[in-house]
Design a protein around this motif. Structure first.
Motif, PDB file in Angstrom:
ATOM      1  N   VAL A  74       0.847  -1.190   0.000  1.00  0.00           N
ATOM      2  CA  VAL A  74       0.000   0.000   0.000  1.00  0.00           C
ATOM      3  C   VAL A  74       0.882   1.240   0.000  1.00  0.00           C
ATOM      4  CG1 VAL A  74      -0.180   0.107   2.537  1.00  0.00           C
ATOM      5  CG2 VAL A  74      -1.989   1.081   1.126  1.00  0.00           C
ATOM      6  N   ARG A  75       0.473   2.252  -0.756  1.00  0.00           N
ATOM      7  CA  ARG A  75       1.164   3.549  -0.757  1.00  0.00           C
ATOM      8  C   ARG A  75       0.559   4.413   0.339  1.00  0.00           C
ATOM      9  NH1 ARG A  75       4.369   5.768  -4.129  1.00  0.00           N
ATOM     10  NH2 ARG A  75       3.393   7.808  -3.832  1.00  0.00           N
ATOM     11  N   LEU A  76       1.427   5.057   1.097  1.00  0.00           N
ATOM     12  CA  LEU A  76       0.966   5.815   2.257  1.00  0.00           C
ATOM     13  C   LEU A  76       0.743   7.289   1.944  1.00  0.00           C
ATOM     14  CD1 LEU A  76       1.908   3.129   3.483  1.00  0.00           C
ATOM     15  CD2 LEU A  76       2.651   4.386   5.492  1.00  0.00           C
ATOM     16  N   ARG A  77       1.024   7.695   0.717  1.00  0.00           N
ATOM     17  CA  ARG A  77       0.711   9.053   0.277  1.00  0.00           C
ATOM     18  C   ARG A  77      -0.380   9.010  -0.786  1.00  0.00           C
ATOM     19  NH1 ARG A  77       4.773  12.996   1.673  1.00  0.00           N
ATOM     20  NH2 ARG A  77       6.657  11.950   2.419  1.00  0.00           N
ATOM     21  N   ALA A  78      -1.249  10.012  -0.769  1.00  0.00           N
ATOM     22  CA  ALA A  78      -2.252  10.160  -1.821  1.00  0.00           C
ATOM     23  C   ALA A  78      -1.579  10.728  -3.066  1.00  0.00           C
ATOM     24  CB  ALA A  78      -3.372  11.074  -1.340  1.00  0.00           C
ATOM     25  N   ASP A  79      -2.312  10.786  -4.159  1.00  0.00           N
ATOM     26  CA  ASP A  79      -1.748  11.283  -5.416  1.00  0.00           C
ATOM     27  C   ASP A  79      -1.267  12.727  -5.308  1.00  0.00           C
ATOM     28  OD1 ASP A  79      -2.241   8.862  -6.601  1.00  0.00           O
ATOM     29  OD2 ASP A  79      -4.162   9.475  -7.486  1.00  0.00           O
ATOM     30  N   ASP A  80      -1.877  13.517  -4.411  1.00  0.00           N
ATOM     31  CA  ASP A  80      -1.460  14.911  -4.266  1.00  0.00           C
ATOM     32  C   ASP A  80      -0.302  15.077  -3.284  1.00  0.00           C
ATOM     33  OD1 ASP A  80      -2.656  14.415  -1.851  1.00  0.00           O
ATOM     34  OD2 ASP A  80      -4.167  16.015  -2.008  1.00  0.00           O
ATOM     35  N   GLY A  81       0.244  13.970  -2.782  1.00  0.00           N
ATOM     36  CA  GLY A  81       1.377  14.028  -1.874  1.00  0.00           C
ATOM     37  C   GLY A  81       1.001  14.080  -0.408  1.00  0.00           C
ATOM     38  N   SER A  82      -0.269  14.222  -0.097  1.00  0.00           N
ATOM     39  CA  SER A  82      -0.695  14.289   1.301  1.00  0.00           C
ATOM     40  C   SER A  82      -0.698  12.892   1.917  1.00  0.00           C
ATOM     41  CB  SER A  82      -2.089  14.907   1.401  1.00  0.00           C
ATOM     42  OG  SER A  82      -3.036  14.106   0.701  1.00  0.00           O
ATOM     43  N   ALA A  83      -0.658  12.849   3.250  1.00  0.00           N
ATOM     44  CA  ALA A  83      -0.628  11.575   3.963  1.00  0.00           C
ATOM     45  C   ALA A  83      -2.022  10.953   4.024  1.00  0.00           C
ATOM     46  CB  ALA A  83      -0.087  11.786   5.369  1.00  0.00           C
ATOM     47  N   ARG A  84      -2.115   9.671   3.721  1.00  0.00           N
ATOM     48  CA  ARG A  84      -3.373   8.960   3.894  1.00  0.00           C
ATOM     49  C   ARG A  84      -3.511   8.582   5.368  1.00  0.00           C
ATOM     50  NH1 ARG A  84      -3.323   4.299  -0.598  1.00  0.00           N
ATOM     51  NH2 ARG A  84      -5.551   4.182  -0.064  1.00  0.00           N
ATOM     52  N   LEU A  92       4.026 -10.772   4.061  1.00  0.00           N
ATOM     53  CA  LEU A  92       4.948  -9.655   3.890  1.00  0.00           C
ATOM     54  C   LEU A  92       4.134  -8.393   3.644  1.00  0.00           C
ATOM     55  CD1 LEU A  92       7.763  -8.418   3.500  1.00  0.00           C
ATOM     56  CD2 LEU A  92       7.622  -9.086   1.084  1.00  0.00           C
ATOM     57  N   VAL A  93       4.393  -7.352   4.445  1.00  0.00           N
ATOM     58  CA  VAL A  93       3.675  -6.083   4.333  1.00  0.00           C
ATOM     59  C   VAL A  93       4.656  -5.034   3.833  1.00  0.00           C
ATOM     60  CG1 VAL A  93       2.284  -4.361   5.532  1.00  0.00           C
ATOM     61  CG2 VAL A  93       2.201  -6.757   6.257  1.00  0.00           C
ATOM     62  N   VAL A  94       4.369  -4.441   2.684  1.00  0.00           N
ATOM     63  CA  VAL A  94       5.212  -3.377   2.129  1.00  0.00           C
ATOM     64  C   VAL A  94       4.456  -2.060   2.247  1.00  0.00           C
ATOM     65  CG1 VAL A  94       6.472  -2.538   0.114  1.00  0.00           C
ATOM     66  CG2 VAL A  94       6.281  -5.001   0.524  1.00  0.00           C
ATOM     67  N   LEU A  95       5.005  -1.137   3.031  1.00  0.00           N
ATOM     68  CA  LEU A  95       4.413   0.181   3.257  1.00  0.00           C
ATOM     69  C   LEU A  95       5.273   1.201   2.528  1.00  0.00           C
ATOM     70  CD1 LEU A  95       3.732  -0.204   7.099  1.00  0.00           C
ATOM     71  CD2 LEU A  95       2.180  -0.730   5.193  1.00  0.00           C
ATOM     72  N   ASP A  96       4.776   1.709   1.429  1.00  0.00           N
ATOM     73  CA  ASP A  96       5.586   2.534   0.526  1.00  0.00           C
ATOM     74  C   ASP A  96       5.336   4.017   0.745  1.00  0.00           C
ATOM     75  OD1 ASP A  96       7.336   3.149  -1.514  1.00  0.00           O
ATOM     76  OD2 ASP A  96       5.878   2.842  -3.104  1.00  0.00           O
ATOM     77  N   ASP A  97       6.436   4.769   0.865  1.00  0.00           N
ATOM     78  CA  ASP A  97       6.400   6.232   0.949  1.00  0.00           C
ATOM     79  C   ASP A  97       5.678   6.708   2.210  1.00  0.00           C
ATOM     80  OD1 ASP A  97       7.140   8.710   0.111  1.00  0.00           O
ATOM     81  OD2 ASP A  97       5.705   8.875  -1.530  1.00  0.00           O
ATOM     82  N   ALA A  98       6.149   6.225   3.344  1.00  0.00           N
ATOM     83  CA  ALA A  98       5.555   6.610   4.627  1.00  0.00           C
ATOM     84  C   ALA A  98       5.839   8.073   4.932  1.00  0.00           C
ATOM     85  CB  ALA A  98       6.096   5.728   5.741  1.00  0.00           C
ATOM     86  N   VAL A  99       4.903   8.688   5.633  1.00  0.00           N
ATOM     87  CA  VAL A  99       5.018  10.119   5.951  1.00  0.00           C
ATOM     88  C   VAL A  99       5.461  10.332   7.387  1.00  0.00           C
ATOM     89  CG1 VAL A  99       3.770  12.311   6.067  1.00  0.00           C
ATOM     90  CG2 VAL A  99       3.262  10.672   4.234  1.00  0.00           C
TER      91      VAL A  99
END
Length: 572
Positions: free
Chosen positions: A305-315, A357-364
């Motif tokens: 899962v990507r941890l940033r939204a498309d606008d760069g903000s944190a989910r 396996l949990v991949v957390l991508d681009d954490a804020v």
């Protein structure tokens, strides 16, 4: 053949009486000879002599019954092993299920009932073959759950060709193809099956096969394709075909992620790895490559899962937990209205005892990541981030640096074409000099060269040499180096953003703390705080130690150019 038919009929009756009429129909159909009773008696007498005293065939009106005593009957053994394997599969004991189901199927040594009459074969073979196929499907389910996707593709392809209308086998083939990184082929398998069902039977695919199809589109695989009652998510992005370099980092990540599986000392602790680095440096590519390299150690699934939204903000953690729980099989209705604590509890329960396996991508931030961490040693987590994440305790931290010259040349060759780069290596090195080892920039120039076969690398190097033009040249389609680099500014405070702009105007790309304090007109302690914040954001790098134990800081050339360009654009 008739003697074999009588024996097979009595064995299949499992000790029950088989009437003379039934045996007659199995031997001669609806037209028995006048000597039917005498011939039946003759076949039974011969069987008694051949089988010996351990097996008895008793005359019991209106026919015969067979008692095998202490002897074994391969069909009964198969059924016992198959039932035990089915129970282990439902209980989630995948290794035991796989072993039992493999052993059950090993008892089948060819086509069933080949040396009997047509009447017996027609009556009994279809149900026996159906039982074997059902066991085979469950054995495949266990093998899929153990991560054997690639090795199952050939076997399942043959089975689907042999049984083209059997929907569960087709769904399992789709699952194996997705697990082997062949999502397009999986979709083709579905559409081919749908065409056959419509053309030959006039029906649409059933609920189970449609569920697999939609799950392939959504990057999750439903329980029907693997273990009944359990979802095995396969959410990893495709592997990086042209991944280059990073061998030491990959080995270190593999060691950490597979610690428990190897039985190494310390395998009881949670396995956590964090990749830190500036935007565009290749953290995600390295994480995806490492995840694919170790995926067979995580047969219960791989979450991404990507941890940033498309606008760069944190989910939000709640949004991310919902995504992960849906991938693990929870319905949207089950999760509606649940608060953070309830979502965390369900997530922990869903991972309990499973090797995921949990991949957390681009954490804020820490607060975003902490609720998503598996809390058992069976699962592992791999996090990518720009800033340090102190809450990920016990993690192996890897700082991802720009590529060295050799790896950069390898990535450019893999992207633009090896023969082309080899033919103009000097021009290629001139292009790379303006990319400063940043994988994103190298991918942009490599893609541009690949799409323009009439360009020589020297032409692109000449364009990149112009500072005013370089950032425009480093964008292609959705790839945009300046936009990616400046995205790190979203998390900066006003003070930090102003400091970044002022430091980018210094004559030297490298400077110590005292020089920064002078440029920013702040006390030395405040300068240190601002510099640390910019390092954590990935906008500055610590180059080397300066005098008096002070640090020396520096910009990546493309970060400095991007900040300067953006500042000039704002002033204009």
């Amino acid at each position: 053949m008739k003697q074999h038919t009588v024996l097979a009929a009595l064995l299949l009756a499992r000790g029950r009486v088989v009437s003379d009429d039934c045996l007659s129909r199995l031997l001669w159909g609806w037209n028995p000879p006048a000597t039917m009773n005498a011939q039946l008696y003759s076949h039974v007498s011969r069987l008694r002599r051949l089988l010996g005293d351990e097996v008895s065939i008793t005359r019991m009106a209106p026919g015969y019954a067979l008692d095998i005593g202490s002897c074994s009957f391969d069909l009964a053994t198969y059924e016992r092993l198959s039932a035990a394997g089915h129970g282990a599969l439902l209980a989630g004991d995948i290794d035991t299920a796989g072993s039992l189901l493999h052993e059950a199927l090993s008892l089948w040594r060819g086509p069933v009932l080949t040396n009997v009459t047509e009447q017996l074969a027609d009556a009994e073979a279809p149900s026996l073959m159906e039982a074997r196929l059902a066991t085979l499907e469950e054995r495949v389910a266990a093998d899929l759950a153990r991560g054997m996707h690639r090795r199952l593709v050939v076997e399942l392809s043959d089975l689907v060709r042999e049984h083209p209308l059997r929907e569960r086998l087709r769904g399992q083939l789709m699952t194996a193809l997705v697990g082997a990184g062949r999502k397009g082929d999986a979709l083709h398998v579905y559409h081919e099956g749908r065409r056959l069902l419509v053309e030959e039977l006039g029906v649409e695919p059933g609920e189970e096969l449609n569920a697999v199809y939609h799950a392939v589109l959504d990057d999750t695989v439903p329980a029907a394709a693997a273990i009944p009652g359990r979802v095995v998510p396969l959410m990893l992005p495709p592997d990086i075909a042209d991944f280059t370099g990073r061998e030491p980092e990959l080995m270190s990540l593999a060691d950490e992620l597979t610690l428990a599986a190897s039985g190494a000392e310390g395998a009881w602790r949670p396995r956590r790895a964090v990749l830190l680095g500036m935007p565009g440096v290749g953290k995600t590519a390295l994480a995806v490559r490492a995840a694919h390299a170790t995926r067979e150690h995580f047969p219960d699934g791989q979450l991404y899962v990507r941890l940033r939204a498309d606008d760069g903000s944190a989910r939000s953690p709640e949004e991310l937990l919902t995504v992960l729980l849906r991938a693990l099989g929870h319905s949207a209705r089950d999760l509606t209205g649940l608060g953070p604590a309830a979502l965390i509890s369900r997530y922990s329960t869903a991972l309990a005892g499973r090797r995921v396996l949990v991949v957390l991508d681009d954490a804020v931030s820490d607060t975003q990541v902490a609720p998503l961490l598996p809390n058992t040693p069976q699962s592992a987590v791999l996090v990518t981030a720009r800033a340090p994440l102190p809450s990920v305790e016990g993690a192996r931290i890897t700082v991802v640096e720009p590529l060295d010259e050799s790896a950069a040349l390898g990535l450019l060759a893999a992207t633009a074409g090896r023969a082309r780069i080899a033919a103009s290596e000097q021009g290629a090195r001139a292009v790379l000099a303006h990319c400063a080892g940043l994988p994103l920039a190298i991918r942009v120039v490599g893609t541009r060269l690949a799409c323009r076969p009439y360009w020589e690398p020297e032409l692109l190097a000449e364009r990149l040499a112009d500072d005013d033009r370089r950032l425009d040249e480093l964008r292609f389609g959705a790839l945009n180096v300046q936009r990616r680099l400046l995205s790190a500014q979203h998390g900066l405070s006003r003070e930090e953003a102003v400091a970044l702009e002022r430091l980018a105007t210094l004559d030297s790309a490298e400077f110590d703390t005292d020089t920064a304090a002078s440029a920013l007109v702040v006390p030395r302690t405040e300068a240190e705080r601002l510099l640390d914040a910019l390092v954590d954001a990935g906008m500055l790098q610590i180059r080397r130690s300066g005098g008096r134990w002070a640090a020396c800081y520096g910009f990546h050339p493309l970060v400095r150019l991007s900040v300067r360009s953006a500042t000039c654009a704002q002033a204009a």
